[in-house]
Design an enzyme around this catalytic site. Structure first.
Site, PDB file in Angstrom:
ATOM      1  N   TYR A 169      31.567  42.011  45.610  1.00  0.00           N
ATOM      2  CA  TYR A 169      32.834  41.663  45.857  1.00  0.00           C
ATOM      3  C   TYR A 169      33.032  40.767  46.849  1.00  0.00           C
ATOM      4  CZ  TYR A 169      34.970  44.912  42.093  1.00  0.00           C
ATOM      5  OH  TYR A 169      35.140  45.664  41.010  1.00  0.00           O
ATOM      6  N   ASN A 205      41.416  50.480  37.946  1.00  0.00           N
ATOM      7  CA  ASN A 205      41.734  49.690  36.683  1.00  0.00           C
ATOM      8  C   ASN A 205      40.572  49.593  35.703  1.00  0.00           C
ATOM      9  OD1 ASN A 205      40.016  47.850  37.998  1.00  0.00           O
ATOM     10  ND2 ASN A 205      41.425  46.175  38.256  1.00  0.00           N
ATOM     11  N   LYS A 215      34.026  51.570  35.601  1.00  0.00           N
ATOM     12  CA  LYS A 215      34.136  51.893  37.168  1.00  0.00           C
ATOM     13  C   LYS A 215      34.225  53.337  37.175  1.00  0.00           C
ATOM     14  CE  LYS A 215      36.571  47.534  38.638  1.00  0.00           C
ATOM     15  NZ  LYS A 215      37.742  47.028  39.226  1.00  0.00           N
ATOM     16  N   HIS A 230      35.212  46.403  34.981  1.00  0.00           N
ATOM     17  CA  HIS A 230      34.989  45.089  35.733  1.00  0.00           C
ATOM     18  C   HIS A 230      34.481  44.233  34.799  1.00  0.00           C
ATOM     19  CE1 HIS A 230      33.480  42.064  38.286  1.00  0.00           C
ATOM     20  NE2 HIS A 230      32.511  42.030  37.511  1.00  0.00           N
TER      21      HIS A 230
HETATM   22  O1  YYY Z   1      38.387  40.204  38.158  1.00  0.00           O
HETATM   23  P1  YYY Z   1      39.398  41.465  38.429  1.00  0.00           P
HETATM   24  O2  YYY Z   1      38.828  42.810  38.280  1.00  0.00           O
HETATM   25  O3  YYY Z   1      40.423  41.382  37.140  1.00  0.00           O
HETATM   26  O4  YYY Z   1      40.411  41.237  39.574  1.00  0.00           O
HETATM   27  P2  YYY Z   1      39.873  40.690  40.904  1.00  0.00           P
HETATM   28  O5  YYY Z   1      41.029  39.502  41.447  1.00  0.00           O
HETATM   29  O6  YYY Z   1      38.607  39.920  41.163  1.00  0.00           O
HETATM   30  O7  YYY Z   1      39.989  41.829  42.053  1.00  0.00           O
HETATM   31  C1  YYY Z   1      38.738  42.790  41.884  1.00  0.00           C
HETATM   32  C2  YYY Z   1      39.228  44.093  41.933  1.00  0.00           C
HETATM   33  O8  YYY Z   1      39.849  44.191  43.251  1.00  0.00           O
HETATM   34  C3  YYY Z   1      40.347  44.565  40.867  1.00  0.00           C
HETATM   35  O9  YYY Z   1      39.729  44.552  39.520  1.00  0.00           O
HETATM   36  C4  YYY Z   1      41.132  45.598  41.528  1.00  0.00           C
HETATM   37  C5  YYY Z   1      41.110  45.084  42.974  1.00  0.00           C
HETATM   38  N1  YYY Z   1      42.161  44.776  43.458  1.00  0.00           N
HETATM   39  C6  YYY Z   1      43.023  45.574  44.184  1.00  0.00           C
HETATM   40  O10 YYY Z   1      42.896  46.651  44.397  1.00  0.00           O
HETATM   41  N2  YYY Z   1      44.444  45.090  44.595  1.00  0.00           N
HETATM   42  C7  YYY Z   1      44.664  43.830  44.289  1.00  0.00           C
HETATM   43  N3  YYY Z   1      45.840  43.299  44.762  1.00  0.00           N
HETATM   44  C8  YYY Z   1      43.891  42.906  43.492  1.00  0.00           C
HETATM   45  C9  YYY Z   1      42.567  43.513  43.055  1.00  0.00           C
HETATM   46 MG    MG Z   2      37.128  39.387  39.743  1.00  0.00          MG
END
Ligand code: YYY
Ligand code: MG
Length: 148
Positions: free
Chosen positions: A49, A112, A9, A115
């Site tokens: 997304y 984070n 990212k 992806h």
């Molecule tokens: O697949 P992954 O990236 O681990 O998590 P997702 O639940 O698909 O969420 C996508 C992305 O959204 C995540 O990497 C950070 C962001 N996000 C966020 O900013 N705040 C949250 N509470 C949950 C997810």
């Molecule tokens: Mg995801």
């Protein structure tokens, strides 16, 4: 052979983590079959997304992922979808274990670092969204005889 879509990212690119992250997947034994540095349009971000479009963080997520270049990749190997998710660590870097990418390099959930596709269906969808078939390179590696 199984394939997954991984993407460093904008924060990971800005923090010079491309080499570090690529090295982890290479050393593990997975094979890189496609990669490019690119900017994500708002439209691509919203499609990628789409599953989160009703979530409160959606607008911020789209704005962050389009805020600078990303490094998009396709990796191949046995069990790569699940194993790459384990190597990334939990979504929230505060919960991600040390030794995982998010555990080692991230602090906040909004930045984070990486992806990765979370299932065979999302891998297929995301690879097709980011790469044309001719951008993926199928090539044998003799070292695979020492990995499998
Ligand atoms: O697949 P992954 O990236 O681990 O998590 P997702 O639940 O698909 O969420 C996508 C992305 O959204 C995540 O990497 C950070 C962001 N996000 C966020 O900013 N705040 C949250 N509470 C949950 C997810
Ligand atoms: Mg995801």
């Amino acid at each position: 052979m199984e394939r997954t879509f991984l993407m460093i990212k904008p924060d990971g690119v800005q923090r010079n983590l491309i080499g570090e992250i690529v090295a982890r997947f290479e050393r593990k034994g997975f094979q890189l079959v496609g990669a490019k540095l690119m900017r994500i349009s708002k439209e691509l971000a919203e499609t990628h997304y789409a599953e989160h479009k009703e979530r409160p963080f959606f607008r911020e997520l789209v704005s962050y992922i389009t805020s600078g270049p990303v490094f998009a990749m396709v990796w191949q190997g046995e069990g790569v979808i699940e194993t790459a998710r384990q190597m990334m660590g939990k979504t929230n870097p505060k919960e991600a274990l040390p030794g995982t990418i998010r555990g080692d390099y991230g602090i906040s959930v909004g930045k984070n670092v990486i992806h990765g596709s979370d299932s065979p269906e999302s891998a297929e969808r995301e690879i097709a969204l980011f790469f044309k078939e001719e951008e993926l390179v199928d090539y044998p590696k003799t070292i695979d005889a020492w990995i499998y």
